[in-house]
Design a protein around this motif. Structure first.
Motif, PDB file in Angstrom:
ATOM      1  N   LYS A  47      93.304  21.173  81.529  1.00 48.82           N
ATOM      2  CA  LYS A  47      92.030  20.818  82.124  1.00 48.82           C
ATOM      3  C   LYS A  47      90.964  21.073  81.073  1.00 48.82           C
ATOM      4  O   LYS A  47      90.861  22.196  80.572  1.00 48.82           O
ATOM      5  CB  LYS A  47      91.734  21.717  83.335  1.00 48.82           C
ATOM      6  CG  LYS A  47      92.255  21.185  84.627  1.00 48.82           C
ATOM      7  CD  LYS A  47      91.720  22.065  85.733  1.00 48.82           C
ATOM      8  CE  LYS A  47      92.393  21.771  87.058  1.00 48.82           C
ATOM      9  NZ  LYS A  47      92.062  22.849  88.002  1.00 48.82           N
TER      10      LYS A  47
ATOM     11  N   GLY B 290      86.828  20.172  79.731  1.00 47.44           N
ATOM     12  CA  GLY B 290      85.506  19.589  79.945  1.00 47.44           C
ATOM     13  C   GLY B 290      84.741  19.664  78.642  1.00 47.44           C
ATOM     14  O   GLY B 290      85.026  20.519  77.797  1.00 47.44           O
TER      15      GLY B 290
ATOM     16  N   GLU C 121      81.109  20.006  76.518  1.00 47.45           N
ATOM     17  CA  GLU C 121      79.736  20.472  76.577  1.00 47.45           C
ATOM     18  C   GLU C 121      79.089  20.045  75.264  1.00 47.45           C
ATOM     19  O   GLU C 121      79.506  20.469  74.206  1.00 47.45           O
ATOM     20  CB  GLU C 121      79.715  21.996  76.726  1.00 47.45           C
ATOM     21  CG  GLU C 121      78.405  22.522  77.231  1.00 47.45           C
ATOM     22  CD  GLU C 121      78.460  24.028  77.451  1.00 47.45           C
ATOM     23  OE1 GLU C 121      79.216  24.484  78.338  1.00 47.45           O
ATOM     24  OE2 GLU C 121      77.761  24.742  76.723  1.00 47.45           O
TER      25      GLU C 121
ATOM     26  N   VAL D  78      84.179   9.550  84.509  1.00 50.68           N
ATOM     27  CA  VAL D  78      84.276  10.980  84.214  1.00 50.68           C
ATOM     28  C   VAL D  78      83.003  11.629  84.755  1.00 50.68           C
ATOM     29  O   VAL D  78      81.893  11.193  84.459  1.00 50.68           O
ATOM     30  CB  VAL D  78      84.385  11.240  82.701  1.00 50.68           C
ATOM     31  CG1 VAL D  78      84.279  12.733  82.397  1.00 50.68           C
ATOM     32  CG2 VAL D  78      85.687  10.683  82.170  1.00 50.68           C
TER      33      VAL D  78
ATOM     34  N   ASP E   4      78.737  17.102  85.126  1.00 49.66           N
ATOM     35  CA  ASP E   4      78.300  18.174  86.030  1.00 49.66           C
ATOM     36  C   ASP E   4      76.790  18.400  85.937  1.00 49.66           C
ATOM     37  O   ASP E   4      76.100  18.373  86.936  1.00 49.66           O
ATOM     38  CB  ASP E   4      79.016  19.492  85.680  1.00 49.66           C
ATOM     39  CG  ASP E   4      80.376  19.573  86.357  1.00 49.66           C
ATOM     40  OD1 ASP E   4      80.607  18.781  87.291  1.00 49.66           O
ATOM     41  OD2 ASP E   4      81.181  20.425  85.953  1.00 49.66           O
TER      42      ASP E   4
ATOM     43  N   THR F 244      80.416  17.999  81.093  1.00 49.30           N
ATOM     44  CA  THR F 244      81.241  17.182  81.997  1.00 49.30           C
ATOM     45  C   THR F 244      82.097  18.108  82.848  1.00 49.30           C
ATOM     46  O   THR F 244      82.281  19.277  82.519  1.00 49.30           O
ATOM     47  CB  THR F 244      82.183  16.230  81.230  1.00 49.30           C
ATOM     48  OG1 THR F 244      83.258  17.002  80.676  1.00 49.30           O
ATOM     49  CG2 THR F 244      81.469  15.483  80.135  1.00 49.30           C
ATOM     50  N   ALA F 245      82.607  17.578  83.939  1.00 49.16           N
ATOM     51  CA  ALA F 245      83.526  18.366  84.758  1.00 49.16           C
ATOM     52  C   ALA F 245      84.812  18.589  83.965  1.00 49.16           C
ATOM     53  O   ALA F 245      85.143  17.815  83.058  1.00 49.16           O
ATOM     54  CB  ALA F 245      83.816  17.609  86.053  1.00 49.16           C
ATOM     55  N   ALA F 246      85.536  19.638  84.324  1.00 47.12           N
ATOM     56  CA  ALA F 246      86.801  19.931  83.639  1.00 47.12           C
ATOM     57  C   ALA F 246      87.891  19.074  84.245  1.00 47.12           C
ATOM     58  O   ALA F 246      88.752  19.542  84.974  1.00 47.12           O
ATOM     59  CB  ALA F 246      87.120  21.417  83.765  1.00 47.12           C
TER      60      ALA F 246
ATOM     61  N   THR G  36      85.838  10.433  75.772  1.00 51.32           N
ATOM     62  CA  THR G  36      84.641  10.852  76.506  1.00 51.32           C
ATOM     63  C   THR G  36      83.554  11.314  75.535  1.00 51.32           C
ATOM     64  O   THR G  36      82.376  10.988  75.695  1.00 51.32           O
ATOM     65  CB  THR G  36      85.007  11.992  77.486  1.00 51.32           C
ATOM     66  OG1 THR G  36      86.097  11.562  78.282  1.00 51.32           O
ATOM     67  CG2 THR G  36      83.831  12.333  78.381  1.00 51.32           C
TER      68      THR G  36
END
Lengths: 489, 424
Positions: free
Chosen positions: A21, A23, A25, A160, A163, A198-200, A211
């Motif tokens: 998982k 995400g 940043e 995607v 957050d 982004t979300a994980a 992404t």
């Protein structure tokens, strides 16, 4: 098993099995003035004008506990030296004046990014202080404000989730550090940074890379700084059973796949050893990572009491929606129509589109000339003077280029004079003085050229040009060529 | 709009048009916006009108601490000081729950915030006569501080006293203490902070530790100790009657005016720059006779002299901040001040002149315009600071026994407020 073999054997299914998982940043510097004062936001290479000595003290958090990351950074008794420049550093960076209201241009740009990421913008939000006591902030904290949440970007593998989007101030730049003292430069402190998390939900290294690239493209459509150090990408990585690890400091998305692969292996090894603790780790050029510090907790955040709540009205968002930057493919076509080469288009799109579009309105006859002013010549001067592009940009700013083009439109200078004028300004001449060009009268030029041709008849125009320049070094080359073309058929 | 059933500190789930948001409700003076702390630590606001419904997930439980003041553990063998705490940034801490600030008065808490001070000296007495910002003070506050200090300097064990105070009007208090504490036997040191103490970069620590160093010296004067420049290196000890806040935010906001600092003070040493007063022995005399029927008036071009009529209704004395070497509109001016000055002085109003330029000395004899003002009976206060002059005038006029000697007293150098020699 051989290390590289193990790495290459991780397939998409293998990653889903181990429960990867990840995400992203992303921290991107905006190309505006500083976030909480009126200073310009560019880095400088010359000797600083002054330095200030400071010490930091331990402060108990609002609830009394000391955050793990802060404790790790404890710097009691260490001395910090902050270097600044009289013309680009003010009392705010020195923590000698309260922050000014948030820079409206930076806020607009951050909001545009949030809108491009399909986020919900908070109608009211509060600037926070995030405790940082490694000395990189003169205040002992970094100011950050949460602007938007719950957005998404489209990728080849679906949406995607984004957050959060925050607007933060960048930290001071480290110059040197030893056990007793650290030296920081204040030029970077306060430069606006947009932080996108982004979300994980990314479960393969390829998706992480795609992404990152997609986010990069969206950011570059906005007014962001370009070049090394202007974007910092962190990846939060965890596999099933292991706490989240934040890998910081990717400069090159190309290294992302390799680094994620190696981090996954490292976490697998840790799990086998019964360890699962999260941490902040630094990405190395080799694709490996090294321990940086423990994970920060949220005890580090408290309100910036020197600023009022930040209200973001509907009208502002509606206005920004109208001026959201176009996608690159659309712009590319428009620039092509204006007659720019592929290479020039690439350079203009590389963070200079706004300026180009402002300037082309003043002088629309020659897009290529305007593009050269905005990118090529500044680059050339920067490398000639061994200065950063931003520094040259600070001197040859949009206003200077405007004045030069206005002079061109009025006929005070010729197209061929422009580079010389800009070079003079770069070397410290006042724009007014640089524009005073000794104009050789067109008739005189023509007379002299006729004399040269008469002297040595029968050559091609290009061959005469060298002689013309040798005779009249300051001559407008375009004009000379025009005359030569007329004379030599 | 429905009444919302939650209070500050509650963890609440809000239903909005598009989504649900959870957060801890914070206090916010603007009732149209609910300020909440999200799980991430960020605070955001929700306009009340946007809230469709709310549900309290967890009620705020107030942790009731025992209302017992903690004691400072005294460290024997260290030099002994007294501490008077009165408010200001140096004694204000951020209250995250309420979103505002609260006073730092508990001795144990003071120790936690300023460990360096308590490692350096043995603080025998901590007195908190009141807690207020300096803009909220009156002469009664000055008197209370003087009384606290007097008790401490009379304690033979205590070597000196530190007073912590808000910065904005600190120089008025410094001037008042300079006159109220006569025949002073020990150092009395006022100090402050310009940057809040929640931040690691606060100037409070150096100021306090240097204040302690100055309070352990043999200077028997009221001093103000604070950053000498922007570096966290050393402080200046400045004479209480000759110091002024000269910057709204810098940590070296306080500057000595028309004189040099008394000393440079490091946490571990003191280096004297100027002459200073040492204790002649005996006992400190508390002399707090004061009238607040005095005013400070700043002259500006075009100002109507009839403004003095208004002051004369309520006040016994005024200090006028005059221009340049000591000028007000002369007899040839359309709004000639001379008759008004003469009239009010004749009727008993004491009028003094101090320099609007802050820096430099008045000299009314250079131009005839100045001589006219002297002849009208205005008392010229040489290089005395206007703020100090106003405080001193209140003190002098507060002594009924000095009636008839007001000019003499105003011109007498009581606590170093006058300096005959301004260095280059």
């Amino acid at each position: 098993m051989d290390y590289t073999k193990r790495v290459s054997q991780h397939t998409a299914t293998a990653y889903s099995k181990i429960g990867l998982k990840a995400g992203l940043e992303i921290h991107q510097q905006l190309d505006t003035g500083k976030l909480f004062c009126a200073c310009p936001g560019y880095l400088r290479s010359e000797e600083p004008h002054f330095s200030v000595i400071r010490r930091l003290h331990a402060v108990a958090g609002e609830t009394g506990e000391v955050d793990a990351a802060v404790a790790h950074e404890a710097v009691l008794g260490r001395t910090f030296l902050y270097q600044g420049y009289n013309d680009t550093t003010c009392l705010v960076e020195l923590d000698e004046e309260p922050p000014h209201f948030v820079n409206e241009a930076a806020l607009d740009e951050a909001l545009k990014i949030a809108l491009l990421l399909n986020c919900e913008v908070y109608p009211v939000t509060q600037v926070m202080r995030k405790t940082v006591i490694d000395g990189s902030n003169t205040s002992g904290f970094q100011r950050t404000v949460l602007l938007a949440h719950d957005g998404f970007i489209e990728t080849s593998f679906g949406k995607v989730k984004v957050d959060t989007v925050c607007l933060e101030e960048d930290a001071a730049r480290i110059v040197s550090r030893d056990e007793k003292a650290a030296v920081y430069r204040l030029d970077r402190l306060g430069i606006p940074l947009v932080e996108i998390a982004t979300a994980a939900v990314l479960d393969t290294p390829d998706k992480i890379k795609e992404t990152a690239l997609k986010l990069g493209e969206i950011l570059r459509a906005c007014k962001v700084k370009r070049g090394i150090g202007t974007i910092r990408q962190d990846v939060n990585i965890s596999i099933k059973g292991h706490d989240r690890v934040e890998v910081k400091g990717f400069q090159d998305p190309a290294m992302m796949i390799e680094t994620v692969r190696k981090e996954v292996l490292r976490q697998e090894t840790e799990l086998k050893q019964g360890k699962k603790e999260g941490a902040v780790r630094n990405a190395l050029p080799s694709g490996d990572t090294e321990f940086l510090r423990p994970m920060p907790g949220k005890a580090r955040m408290y309100p910036e009491t020197d600023l009022p709540l930040l209200t973001i009205g509907r009208e502002r968002l509606n206005m920004l929606k109208k001026i959201l930057p176009k996608l690159r493919t659309e712009i590319r076509d428009e620039l092509k129509k204006k007659g720019l080469s592929e290479e020039m288009i690439r350079l203009v799109l590389d963070g200079h589109l706004d300026e180009f579009e402002t300037l082309i309105k003043i002088y629309s006859k020659d897009a290529d000339l305007v593009a050269k002013m905005v990118v090529l010549w500044r680059q050339e001067f920067a490398s000639k003077l061994k200065k950063s592009f931003e520094e040259i940009e600070g001197v040859l700013n949009e206003r200077v280029l405007e004045q030069v083009l206005e002079a061109l439109v009025k006929g005070e200078i010729g197209e061929g004079d422009i580079k010389g004028v800009l070079w003079k300004v770069t070397n410290g001449a006042k724009i007014e003085d640089a524009l005073k060009i000794e104009k050789i009268d067109d008739h005189v030029i023509e007379e002299k050229i006729i004399a040269i041709v008469r002297d040595k008849p029968g050559l091609r125009a290009g061959a005469y040009m060298g002689m013309v320049i040798a005779k009249m070094p300051g001559v407008d080359k375009r004009k000379a060529m025009e005359i030569l073309n007329r004379l030599v058929k | 709009m429905a009444e919302l059933g939650f209070n500050a500190g509650d963890e609440v789930r809000f239903r909005l048009a598009q989504e649900e948001v959870d957060g801890i409700v914070l206090e916010n003076p603007d009732s149209s916006v609910v300020l909440i702390k999200l799980k991430s630590g960020y605070n955001v606001g929700i306009p009340r009108d946007n809230i469709l419904a709310s549900r309290v997930l967890k009620k705020y439980e107030r942790v009731v601490k025992e209302e017992k003041k903690s004691e400072v553990k005294r460290k024997k063998g260290l030099p002994v000081l007294g501490l008077v705490v009165t408010g200001g940034t140096i004694a204000a801490k951020l209250d995250a729950k309420r979103g505002g600030t609260s006073w730092l008065t508990d001795p144990g808490e003071l120790m936690r915030f300023y460990p360096e001070l308590f490692e350096m000296v043995d603080v025998k007495t901590i007195d908190v006569p009141f807690m207020t910002s300096s803009e909220a003070m009156t002469s009664e506050h000055w008197i209370k501080i003087a009384e606290s200090v007097k008790k401490m300097v009379d304690d033979p064990e205590i070597k000196g006293v530190i007073v912590t105070h808000g910065t904005d009007f600190l120089h008025y208090t410094a001037a008042a203490l300079s006159f109220f504490l006569q025949d002073l036997t020990k150092p009395v040191v006022l100090t402050y902070s310009q940057r809040s103490i929640d931040r690691a970069s606060s100037d409070a620590n150096l100021n306090l530790v240097c204040a302690a160093r100055a309070a352990l010296s043999d200077v028997a004067e009221v001093m103000l100790v604070g950053h000498a420049n922007l570096n966290d290196e050393y402080c200046h000890a400045m004479r209480g009657s000759k110091v002024r806040k000269m910057h709204s935010s810098r940590r070296d906001a306080f500057q000595p005016i028309n004189c040099e600092p008394i000393a440079k003070v490091w946490p571990d040493k003191i280096e004297f720059i100027s002459e200073y007063r040492k204790s002649p022995g005996g006992k400190t005399v508390l002399d707090t006779s004061f009238t607040d029927k005095v005013a400070l008036v700043k002259f500006y071009p075009g100002q109507d002299p009839s403004i003095l009529d208004l002051y004369a209704l309520k006040f016994k004395g005024v200090v006028i901040e005059v221009g340049g070497l000591g000028h007000l509109p002369p007899s040839e001016a359309k709004h000639n001040w001379v008759p008004a000055l003469k009239k009010h002085i004749r009727q008993g109003l004491v009028i003094c002149a101090a320099a609007q330029t802050i820096y430099g000395r008045l000299d009314p004899f250079v131009y005839s315009n100045g001589r006219e003002i002297v002849d009208a009976g205005v008392i010229f206060l040489d290089d005395m600071l206007p703020e100090t002059a106003m405080v001193k005038l209140g003190w002098v006029l507060g002594h009924f026994g000095w009636k008839g000697k007001v000019k003499e007293k105003m011109k007498e150098n009581v606590s170093g407020e006058l300096n005959e020699r301004i260095a280059v």
